[in-house]
Design a protein around this motif. Sequence first.
Motif, PDB file in Angstrom:
ATOM      1  N   GLU A   1      46.799   0.680  20.218  1.00 49.95           N
ATOM      2  CA  GLU A   1      46.309   1.876  19.531  1.00 49.95           C
ATOM      3  C   GLU A   1      44.912   1.637  18.954  1.00 49.95           C
ATOM      4  O   GLU A   1      44.071   2.535  18.953  1.00 49.95           O
ATOM      5  CB  GLU A   1      47.290   2.302  18.423  1.00 49.95           C
ATOM      6  N   MET A   2      44.640   0.407  18.473  1.00 47.93           N
ATOM      7  CA  MET A   2      43.317   0.085  17.943  1.00 47.93           C
ATOM      8  C   MET A   2      42.268   0.137  19.055  1.00 47.93           C
ATOM      9  O   MET A   2      41.152   0.609  18.844  1.00 47.93           O
ATOM     10  CB  MET A   2      43.299  -1.283  17.274  1.00 47.93           C
ATOM     11  N   LYS A   3      42.629  -0.331  20.249  1.00 51.64           N
ATOM     12  CA  LYS A   3      41.691  -0.258  21.384  1.00 51.64           C
ATOM     13  C   LYS A   3      41.344   1.193  21.694  1.00 51.64           C
ATOM     14  O   LYS A   3      40.191   1.519  21.976  1.00 51.64           O
ATOM     15  CB  LYS A   3      42.278  -0.952  22.607  1.00 51.64           C
ATOM     16  N   LYS A   4      42.345   2.083  21.615  1.00 53.23           N
ATOM     17  CA  LYS A   4      42.074   3.508  21.834  1.00 53.23           C
ATOM     18  C   LYS A   4      41.115   4.038  20.766  1.00 53.23           C
ATOM     19  O   LYS A   4      40.186   4.788  21.079  1.00 53.23           O
ATOM     20  CB  LYS A   4      43.377   4.319  21.798  1.00 53.23           C
TER      21      LYS A   4
ATOM     22  N   ASN B   1      31.601   3.017  20.421  1.00 57.71           N
ATOM     23  CA  ASN B   1      30.902   1.764  20.138  1.00 57.71           C
ATOM     24  C   ASN B   1      31.818   0.581  20.428  1.00 57.71           C
ATOM     25  O   ASN B   1      31.881  -0.366  19.657  1.00 57.71           O
ATOM     26  CB  ASN B   1      30.420   1.747  18.685  1.00 57.71           C
ATOM     27  N   GLN B   2      32.534   0.671  21.535  1.00 59.42           N
ATOM     28  CA  GLN B   2      33.494  -0.379  21.866  1.00 59.42           C
ATOM     29  C   GLN B   2      32.848  -1.750  22.057  1.00 59.42           C
ATOM     30  O   GLN B   2      33.434  -2.750  21.643  1.00 59.42           O
ATOM     31  CB  GLN B   2      34.319   0.008  23.090  1.00 59.42           C
ATOM     32  N   PRO B   3      31.642  -1.861  22.638  1.00 57.36           N
ATOM     33  CA  PRO B   3      31.036  -3.192  22.769  1.00 57.36           C
ATOM     34  C   PRO B   3      30.841  -3.892  21.420  1.00 57.36           C
ATOM     35  O   PRO B   3      31.100  -5.091  21.293  1.00 57.36           O
ATOM     36  CB  PRO B   3      29.691  -2.920  23.458  1.00 57.36           C
ATOM     37  N   ALA B   4      30.430  -3.135  20.403  1.00 63.68           N
ATOM     38  CA  ALA B   4      30.262  -3.732  19.071  1.00 63.68           C
ATOM     39  C   ALA B   4      31.611  -4.179  18.513  1.00 63.68           C
ATOM     40  O   ALA B   4      31.709  -5.235  17.884  1.00 63.68           O
ATOM     41  CB  ALA B   4      29.603  -2.735  18.122  1.00 63.68           C
ATOM     42  N   ALA B   5      32.650  -3.388  18.766  1.00 67.29           N
ATOM     43  CA  ALA B   5      33.992  -3.757  18.293  1.00 67.29           C
ATOM     44  C   ALA B   5      34.463  -5.030  18.982  1.00 67.29           C
ATOM     45  O   ALA B   5      34.965  -5.951  18.323  1.00 67.29           O
ATOM     46  CB  ALA B   5      34.977  -2.620  18.560  1.00 67.29           C
ATOM     47  N   GLN B   6      34.288  -5.103  20.292  1.00 64.37           N
ATOM     48  CA  GLN B   6      34.720  -6.295  21.029  1.00 64.37           C
ATOM     49  C   GLN B   6      33.991  -7.535  20.525  1.00 64.37           C
ATOM     50  O   GLN B   6      34.600  -8.585  20.339  1.00 64.37           O
ATOM     51  CB  GLN B   6      34.479  -6.107  22.523  1.00 64.37           C
ATOM     52  N   GLU B   7      32.691  -7.393  20.291  1.00 62.56           N
ATOM     53  CA  GLU B   7      31.900  -8.524  19.818  1.00 62.56           C
ATOM     54  C   GLU B   7      32.333  -8.965  18.417  1.00 62.56           C
ATOM     55  O   GLU B   7      32.538 -10.147  18.157  1.00 62.56           O
ATOM     56  CB  GLU B   7      30.419  -8.131  19.819  1.00 62.56           C
ATOM     57  N   LEU B   8      32.476  -8.003  17.516  1.00 61.27           N
ATOM     58  CA  LEU B   8      32.879  -8.329  16.141  1.00 61.27           C
ATOM     59  C   LEU B   8      34.264  -8.976  16.112  1.00 61.27           C
ATOM     60  O   LEU B   8      34.464 -10.000  15.461  1.00 61.27           O
ATOM     61  CB  LEU B   8      32.873  -7.065  15.272  1.00 61.27           C
TER      62      LEU B   8
ATOM     63  N   LYS C   1      29.284   0.192  12.561  1.00 54.52           N
ATOM     64  CA  LYS C   1      27.858   0.514  12.453  1.00 54.52           C
ATOM     65  C   LYS C   1      27.201  -0.318  11.350  1.00 54.52           C
ATOM     66  O   LYS C   1      26.137  -0.908  11.546  1.00 54.52           O
ATOM     67  CB  LYS C   1      27.677   2.007  12.181  1.00 54.52           C
ATOM     68  N   ASP C   2      27.844  -0.385  10.186  1.00 51.54           N
ATOM     69  CA  ASP C   2      27.274  -1.158   9.073  1.00 51.54           C
ATOM     70  C   ASP C   2      27.208  -2.644   9.400  1.00 51.54           C
ATOM     71  O   ASP C   2      26.212  -3.302   9.098  1.00 51.54           O
ATOM     72  CB  ASP C   2      28.080  -0.930   7.795  1.00 51.54           C
ATOM     73  N   ALA C   3      28.271  -3.178  10.015  1.00 50.97           N
ATOM     74  CA  ALA C   3      28.284  -4.603  10.378  1.00 50.97           C
ATOM     75  C   ALA C   3      27.190  -4.906  11.404  1.00 50.97           C
ATOM     76  O   ALA C   3      26.489  -5.925  11.301  1.00 50.97           O
ATOM     77  CB  ALA C   3      29.654  -4.993  10.928  1.00 50.97           C
ATOM     78  N   GLU C   4      27.024  -4.002  12.359  1.00 46.33           N
ATOM     79  CA  GLU C   4      26.009  -4.198  13.404  1.00 46.33           C
ATOM     80  C   GLU C   4      24.598  -4.171  12.813  1.00 46.33           C
ATOM     81  O   GLU C   4      23.746  -4.987  13.172  1.00 46.33           O
ATOM     82  CB  GLU C   4      26.169  -3.104  14.462  1.00 46.33           C
TER      83      GLU C   4
END
Length: 185
Positions: free
Chosen positions: A24-27, A34-41, A83-86
Amino acid sequence: MTEQTTLLSLKTPLKQPLQSASHEMKKACRATKNQPAAQELFARWHNLRESSQRLTSLLTLYWPDPRKEGESLLVNSLANGLKDAEQVIKADNDDVAEQKAFICRVSEELVQCLGLTLMIKYKGAWSVYDPNTDGFLDGIMNSTVSEELTWVNSPHDAFGSPKSKILCASRVFTMNELKLAGLLD
């Protein structure tokens, strides 16, 4: 319930049951655009991935954002946290500041769940859901006990309280994460 505006109403069990918090989090991350930023973080900070999975279990994709009609509070919380973390990592290349930015922003967003009241129907009777003390919403939605969930445009009693942000955040983040972010003295 008739004097309050209903924002969303769901009959349970859902036609398509909720999947694991991870799925569900992946969805939700895909929905942030902004999935690339999520994957990286989440690849760098497993603790933030685990916290985000707890956030997903607590809110689910269904919890409406009281500030933006038709939008998910979960998606908006993750999007703004990412967004803030990036921004911080690009500006400072500081790992601790990156985690802090994510934790602080998600905590600020999460408290918005108190801007609405969730009513849950069990065995024909309605009760108010308390996101600070009741079970995680994904478990409630997947259980056979709940019959219907209705979000109404009426704030929770704790909404606006100075301590409400930390109460909500403690459901998702560990004490060490809250301390790192400066949310605990």
